[in-house]
Design a protein around this motif. Structure first.
Motif, PDB file in Angstrom:
ATOM      1  N   ALA A   4     -38.222   6.440  -4.824  1.00 11.37           N
ATOM      2  CA  ALA A   4     -37.983   5.073  -5.298  1.00 11.37           C
ATOM      3  C   ALA A   4     -37.636   4.139  -4.143  1.00 11.37           C
ATOM      4  CB  ALA A   4     -36.861   5.079  -6.337  1.00 11.37           C
ATOM      5  N   ARG A   5     -36.775   4.595  -3.253  1.00  8.74           N
ATOM      6  CA  ARG A   5     -36.362   3.782  -2.115  1.00  8.74           C
ATOM      7  C   ARG A   5     -37.561   3.434  -1.238  1.00  8.74           C
ATOM      8  NH1 ARG A   5     -31.683   6.454   1.107  1.00  8.74           N
ATOM      9  NH2 ARG A   5     -33.248   8.099   1.226  1.00  8.74           N
ATOM     10  N   ALA A   6     -38.415   4.405  -0.991  1.00  7.28           N
ATOM     11  CA  ALA A   6     -39.580   4.165  -0.141  1.00  7.28           C
ATOM     12  C   ALA A   6     -40.520   3.150  -0.772  1.00  7.28           C
ATOM     13  CB  ALA A   6     -40.315   5.482   0.110  1.00  7.28           C
ATOM     14  N   ILE A   7     -40.801   3.319  -2.063  1.00  7.13           N
ATOM     15  CA  ILE A   7     -41.735   2.412  -2.729  1.00  7.13           C
ATOM     16  C   ILE A   7     -41.162   1.002  -2.818  1.00  7.13           C
ATOM     17  CG2 ILE A   7     -42.946   1.931  -4.891  1.00  7.13           C
ATOM     18  CD1 ILE A   7     -43.129   4.968  -5.319  1.00  7.13           C
ATOM     19  N   LEU A   8     -39.896   0.885  -3.170  1.00  4.62           N
ATOM     20  CA  LEU A   8     -39.282  -0.437  -3.275  1.00  4.62           C
ATOM     21  C   LEU A   8     -39.249  -1.132  -1.919  1.00  4.62           C
ATOM     22  CD1 LEU A   8     -36.366   0.378  -5.733  1.00  4.62           C
ATOM     23  CD2 LEU A   8     -38.443  -0.907  -6.240  1.00  4.62           C
ATOM     24  N   ALA A   9     -38.948  -0.388  -0.871  1.00  2.00           N
ATOM     25  CA  ALA A   9     -38.923  -0.985   0.462  1.00  2.00           C
ATOM     26  C   ALA A   9     -40.320  -1.426   0.881  1.00  2.00           C
ATOM     27  CB  ALA A   9     -38.350   0.011   1.468  1.00  2.00           C
ATOM     28  N   ALA A  10     -41.340  -0.642   0.539  1.00  4.77           N
ATOM     29  CA  ALA A  10     -42.713  -1.029   0.856  1.00  4.77           C
ATOM     30  C   ALA A  10     -43.128  -2.254   0.052  1.00  4.77           C
ATOM     31  CB  ALA A  10     -43.658   0.130   0.579  1.00  4.77           C
ATOM     32  N   ALA A  11     -42.725  -2.292  -1.226  1.00  5.66           N
ATOM     33  CA  ALA A  11     -43.057  -3.436  -2.066  1.00  5.66           C
ATOM     34  C   ALA A  11     -42.423  -4.710  -1.531  1.00  5.66           C
ATOM     35  CB  ALA A  11     -42.609  -3.180  -3.497  1.00  5.66           C
ATOM     36  N   GLY A  12     -41.233  -4.592  -0.978  1.00  5.22           N
ATOM     37  CA  GLY A  12     -40.517  -5.755  -0.483  1.00  5.22           C
ATOM     38  C   GLY A  12     -40.952  -6.228   0.886  1.00  5.22           C
ATOM     39  N   THR A  13     -41.735  -5.398   1.584  1.00  8.91           N
ATOM     40  CA  THR A  13     -42.112  -5.742   2.960  1.00  8.91           C
ATOM     41  C   THR A  13     -43.615  -5.836   3.178  1.00  8.91           C
ATOM     42  OG1 THR A  13     -42.120  -3.403   3.620  1.00  8.91           O
ATOM     43  CG2 THR A  13     -40.042  -4.630   3.873  1.00  8.91           C
ATOM     44  N   GLY A  14     -44.395  -5.299   2.245  1.00 10.18           N
ATOM     45  CA  GLY A  14     -45.842  -5.293   2.412  1.00 10.18           C
ATOM     46  C   GLY A  14     -46.356  -4.202   3.317  1.00 10.18           C
ATOM     47  N   ALA A  15     -45.533  -3.236   3.656  1.00  7.34           N
ATOM     48  CA  ALA A  15     -45.945  -2.137   4.537  1.00  7.34           C
ATOM     49  C   ALA A  15     -46.822  -1.139   3.782  1.00  7.34           C
ATOM     50  CB  ALA A  15     -44.722  -1.432   5.104  1.00  7.34           C
ATOM     51  N   ARG A  16     -47.646  -0.438   4.537  1.00  4.76           N
ATOM     52  CA  ARG A  16     -48.485   0.635   3.989  1.00  4.76           C
ATOM     53  C   ARG A  16     -47.784   1.957   4.258  1.00  4.76           C
ATOM     54  NH1 ARG A  16     -52.731   1.705   6.562  1.00  4.76           N
ATOM     55  NH2 ARG A  16     -54.018   2.360   4.811  1.00  4.76           N
ATOM     56  N   ILE A  17     -47.478   2.720   3.193  1.00  6.37           N
ATOM     57  CA  ILE A  17     -46.714   3.947   3.379  1.00  6.37           C
ATOM     58  C   ILE A  17     -47.388   5.128   2.696  1.00  6.37           C
ATOM     59  CG2 ILE A  17     -44.562   2.618   3.523  1.00  6.37           C
ATOM     60  CD1 ILE A  17     -43.831   3.844   0.748  1.00  6.37           C
ATOM     61  N   HIS A  18     -46.988   6.299   3.147  1.00  2.67           N
ATOM     62  CA  HIS A  18     -47.401   7.550   2.515  1.00  2.67           C
ATOM     63  C   HIS A  18     -46.153   8.393   2.309  1.00  2.67           C
ATOM     64  CE1 HIS A  18     -49.670  11.115   1.489  1.00  2.67           C
ATOM     65  NE2 HIS A  18     -49.025  11.790   2.433  1.00  2.67           N
ATOM     66  N   VAL A  19     -45.878   8.769   1.078  1.00  3.46           N
ATOM     67  CA  VAL A  19     -44.684   9.551   0.754  1.00  3.46           C
ATOM     68  C   VAL A  19     -45.007  11.035   0.901  1.00  3.46           C
ATOM     69  CG1 VAL A  19     -42.972  10.116  -1.004  1.00  3.46           C
ATOM     70  CG2 VAL A  19     -43.824   7.760  -0.781  1.00  3.46           C
ATOM     71  N   ARG A  20     -44.251  11.699   1.753  1.00  3.48           N
ATOM     72  CA  ARG A  20     -44.442  13.125   1.997  1.00  3.48           C
ATOM     73  C   ARG A  20     -44.059  13.940   0.762  1.00  3.48           C
ATOM     74  NH1 ARG A  20     -48.146  13.770   5.869  1.00  3.48           N
ATOM     75  NH2 ARG A  20     -47.704  12.453   7.675  1.00  3.48           N
ATOM     76  N   GLN A  21     -44.267  15.225   0.834  1.00  2.00           N
ATOM     77  CA  GLN A  21     -44.361  16.099  -0.320  1.00  2.00           C
ATOM     78  C   GLN A  21     -43.297  15.886  -1.395  1.00  2.00           C
ATOM     79  OE1 GLN A  21     -43.341  20.225   0.260  1.00  2.00           O
ATOM     80  NE2 GLN A  21     -43.167  19.914   2.453  1.00  2.00           N
ATOM     81  N   VAL A  22     -43.790  15.685  -2.619  1.00  3.29           N
ATOM     82  CA  VAL A  22     -42.945  15.682  -3.808  1.00  3.29           C
ATOM     83  C   VAL A  22     -43.178  16.994  -4.549  1.00  3.29           C
ATOM     84  CG1 VAL A  22     -42.956  13.167  -4.030  1.00  3.29           C
ATOM     85  CG2 VAL A  22     -44.665  14.515  -5.244  1.00  3.29           C
ATOM     86  N   ASN A  23     -42.143  17.493  -5.215  1.00  2.00           N
ATOM     87  CA  ASN A  23     -42.331  18.766  -5.922  1.00  2.00           C
ATOM     88  C   ASN A  23     -41.448  18.927  -7.143  1.00  2.00           C
ATOM     89  OD1 ASN A  23     -39.802  19.338  -4.842  1.00  2.00           O
ATOM     90  ND2 ASN A  23     -40.359  21.378  -4.103  1.00  2.00           N
ATOM     91  N   SER A  24     -40.880  17.836  -7.661  1.00  2.00           N
ATOM     92  CA  SER A  24     -40.030  17.953  -8.842  1.00  2.00           C
ATOM     93  C   SER A  24     -40.556  17.076  -9.966  1.00  2.00           C
ATOM     94  CB  SER A  24     -38.592  17.527  -8.508  1.00  2.00           C
ATOM     95  OG  SER A  24     -38.521  16.130  -8.275  1.00  2.00           O
ATOM     96  N   ALA A  25     -40.238  17.454 -11.199  1.00  2.00           N
ATOM     97  CA  ALA A  25     -40.633  16.645 -12.351  1.00  2.00           C
ATOM     98  C   ALA A  25     -40.023  15.257 -12.267  1.00  2.00           C
ATOM     99  CB  ALA A  25     -40.207  17.341 -13.642  1.00  2.00           C
ATOM    100  N   LEU A  26     -38.778  15.170 -11.801  1.00  2.00           N
ATOM    101  CA  LEU A  26     -38.124  13.864 -11.680  1.00  2.00           C
ATOM    102  C   LEU A  26     -38.802  13.022 -10.602  1.00  2.00           C
ATOM    103  CD1 LEU A  26     -35.830  12.110 -12.742  1.00  2.00           C
ATOM    104  CD2 LEU A  26     -34.337  13.121 -10.994  1.00  2.00           C
ATOM    105  N   GLY A  27     -39.166  13.643  -9.495  1.00  3.02           N
ATOM    106  CA  GLY A  27     -39.865  12.924  -8.439  1.00  3.02           C
ATOM    107  C   GLY A  27     -41.226  12.430  -8.909  1.00  3.02           C
ATOM    108  N   VAL A  28     -41.955  13.280  -9.635  1.00  5.24           N
ATOM    109  CA  VAL A  28     -43.267  12.895 -10.168  1.00  5.24           C
ATOM    110  C   VAL A  28     -43.128  11.762 -11.176  1.00  5.24           C
ATOM    111  CG1 VAL A  28     -45.178  13.686 -11.621  1.00  5.24           C
ATOM    112  CG2 VAL A  28     -44.379  15.114  -9.731  1.00  5.24           C
ATOM    113  N   SER A  29     -42.111  11.841 -12.027  1.00  8.90           N
ATOM    114  CA  SER A  29     -41.889  10.785 -13.021  1.00  8.90           C
ATOM    115  C   SER A  29     -41.581   9.450 -12.345  1.00  8.90           C
ATOM    116  CB  SER A  29     -40.744  11.183 -13.953  1.00  8.90           C
ATOM    117  OG  SER A  29     -40.515  10.189 -14.924  1.00  8.90           O
ATOM    118  N   THR A  30     -40.778   9.501 -11.308  1.00 18.75           N
ATOM    119  CA  THR A  30     -40.465   8.285 -10.551  1.00 18.75           C
ATOM    120  C   THR A  30     -41.727   7.718  -9.910  1.00 18.75           C
ATOM    121  OG1 THR A  30     -38.255   9.154 -10.096  1.00 18.75           O
ATOM    122  CG2 THR A  30     -39.015   7.340  -8.711  1.00 18.75           C
ATOM    123  N   TRP A  31     -42.508   8.584  -9.320  1.00 19.99           N
ATOM    124  CA  TRP A  31     -43.777   8.177  -8.711  1.00 19.99           C
ATOM    125  C   TRP A  31     -44.700   7.535  -9.754  1.00 19.99           C
ATOM    126  CZ3 TRP A  31     -46.682   6.839  -4.853  1.00 19.99           C
ATOM    127  CH2 TRP A  31     -48.079   6.975  -4.916  1.00 19.99           C
TER     128      TRP A  31
END
Length: 444
Positions: A216-243
């Protein structure tokens, strides 16, 4: 006249499959030919009834050189990649020293030349020293990596203010920022609460909450700055739901790894050190959620986080489970494990190509040359025979780790040939050419 024609196969790209012959000239795909078209070539490879896949692009690899070559080096790691059908390796910066300056990046690139069996692109790490950015960007690394937890303080951006500040600084740069999600406060707080040092303590120190918060922090920070990001490995149901809920807010992609699609934390009781890595394995519900996301097309990239250690390091005695060196080998088993998911009906062959070839190539600046079998692209091509079977074994692993967590697994397919820029480098499980991989840089 073509240099090589691969004939009689089904060509698989991310957008579908078609039976065709492939003509290769000067290291690139020159033409996609109708089966049986009259064409001349110096070499004809009969791939009747086989499938042709673009060479895989592994976007998350630790080749361990310089400084950690007891674990892996450029030769052993890229040999494993070639044998596994990974023709482009994107190397992470966490060696010794970490790749944080233009001098370190240039030295690493020079060190690899003449010793790599596949093409290699390099990733550099972001530090608190902003004066280093201009020099790094001039060398066009395939990404700049931003870490939020569990790394030395000079490389750690552990608040949303710190993440957003760095992304704002990079928003106008022609680069991709890889972000490893985590939460330093949870890591430190858990250590104070639970000093048992067992597997449960390790799991508690890096819970799904930390991952989801990091996503969430990575996506919100990218949304607020216009940066292009790639989020490294996710592996939890909560992480997937957030994504799932936040991914449309920014220019962002996400990855997971094969081990997270097959193993759970219960497997630590039998495999122990050989499966220990970070993020930790989750439970069966998390694996199910991740597989569903894969089937639905919500996961952009599958990469290995190939992070080998020497057998002696893994076998040593440690005071706490968390102290065991984290990471497993994966380069040589990316293709077979993904083919297993195809056989299980979780994904299609075109999905495999999308997540393991086209998407990582395009996202990390190798689009137009890698990840697709089409005229003008590098002739990085895999020949896969799905009429045959293969078995993954420890004995066949080229990595210095000398094992695989998938030892003994049967795969309903066999990789018969690997071509790198038109030259055969692997045939029937053996390296057939001298190391002639190239160091590649971000194109766009």
């Amino acid at each position: 006249m073509f240099d090589t024609i691969i004939s009689g196969a089904t060509v698989v790209n991310a957008d579908g499959e078609a039976r065709a012959d492939v003509g290769i000239k000067d290291g690139r795909v020159a033409a996609i030919l109708t089966l049986g078209d009259a064409a001349e070539a110096r070499t004809v490879v009969d791939a009747t009834s086989c499938h042709l896949l673009p060479g895989l692009v592994d976007a998350h690899v630790h080749l361990r050189e310089p400084g950690l070559t007891q674990k892996e080096d450029f030769d052993s790691g890229t040999r494993a990649a070639a044998l596994g059908g990974v023709t482009s390796v994107l190397d992470m910066p966490t060696d010794d020293p970490w790749t944080a300056t233009s001098e370190q990046l240039a030295e690493k690139m020079a060190m690899a030349k003449g010793r790599i069996h596949v093409d290699v692109g390099f990733q550099a790490v972001l530090s608190q020293d902003l004066s280093l950015l201009e020099g790094l960007l001039a060398l066009r690394p395939v990404s700049l990596e931003l870490f939020t937890a569990d790394v030395p303080e000079v490389f750690r951006f552990d608040t949303i203010d710190a993440v957003a500040g760095m992304l704002k600084r990079l928003a106008g740069c022609d680069t991709l920022i890889g972000i490893s999600p985590g939460d330093q406060s949870i890591l430190e707080g858990s250590g104070l609460r639970n000093r048992a040092g067992d597997i449960a303590a390790f799991l508690a120190s890096r819970p799904p909450l930390a991952e989801a918060g990091g996503v969430a922090r990575a996506i919100l920070a990218a949304a607020g700055t216009g940066a292009r990001i790639h989020v490294r490995q996710v592996n939890s149901a909560l992480g997937v739901s957030t994504w799932r809920r936040l991914r449309d807010m920014a220019d962002v992609t996400v990855e997971t790894t094969p081990q997270n699609l097959f193993f759970t934390a219960e497997d630590y009781t039998t495999a122990g050190a050989n499966l220990k890595g970070s993020p930790p394995l989750r439970d069966a519900r998390d694996v199910e959620a991740l597989r569903l996301a894969l089937s639905e097309g919500l996961i952009d990239i599958v990469a290995t986080d190939h992070a080998p250690h020497s057998p002696a390091e893994k076998a040593a005695t440690y005071a706490a489970f968390a102290d065991i060196p984290g990471g497993t080998p994966g380069l040589q088993t990316l293709l077979p494990t993904m083919l297993k998911l195809v056989a299980e009906g979780v994904i299609a062959l075109s999905d495999l190509v999308r997540m393991c070839a086209r998407n990582p190539a395009e996202r990390f600046g190798l689009g137009g040359s890698k990840g697709v079998i089409a005229p003008g692209y590098d002739a990085d091509i895999l020949v896969v025979d799905r009429r045959r079977t293969s078995v993954i074994t420890d004995a066949e692993q080229a990595s210095r780790a000398a094992y695989t967590p998938f030892d003994g697994w049967s795969i309903p397919a066999r990789l018969t040939h690997v071509f790198l820029r038109g030259e055969e480098i692997v045939r029937d499980g053996a390296i057939t050419a001298e190391a002639h991989g190239a160091v590649v840089a971000r194109r766009a």
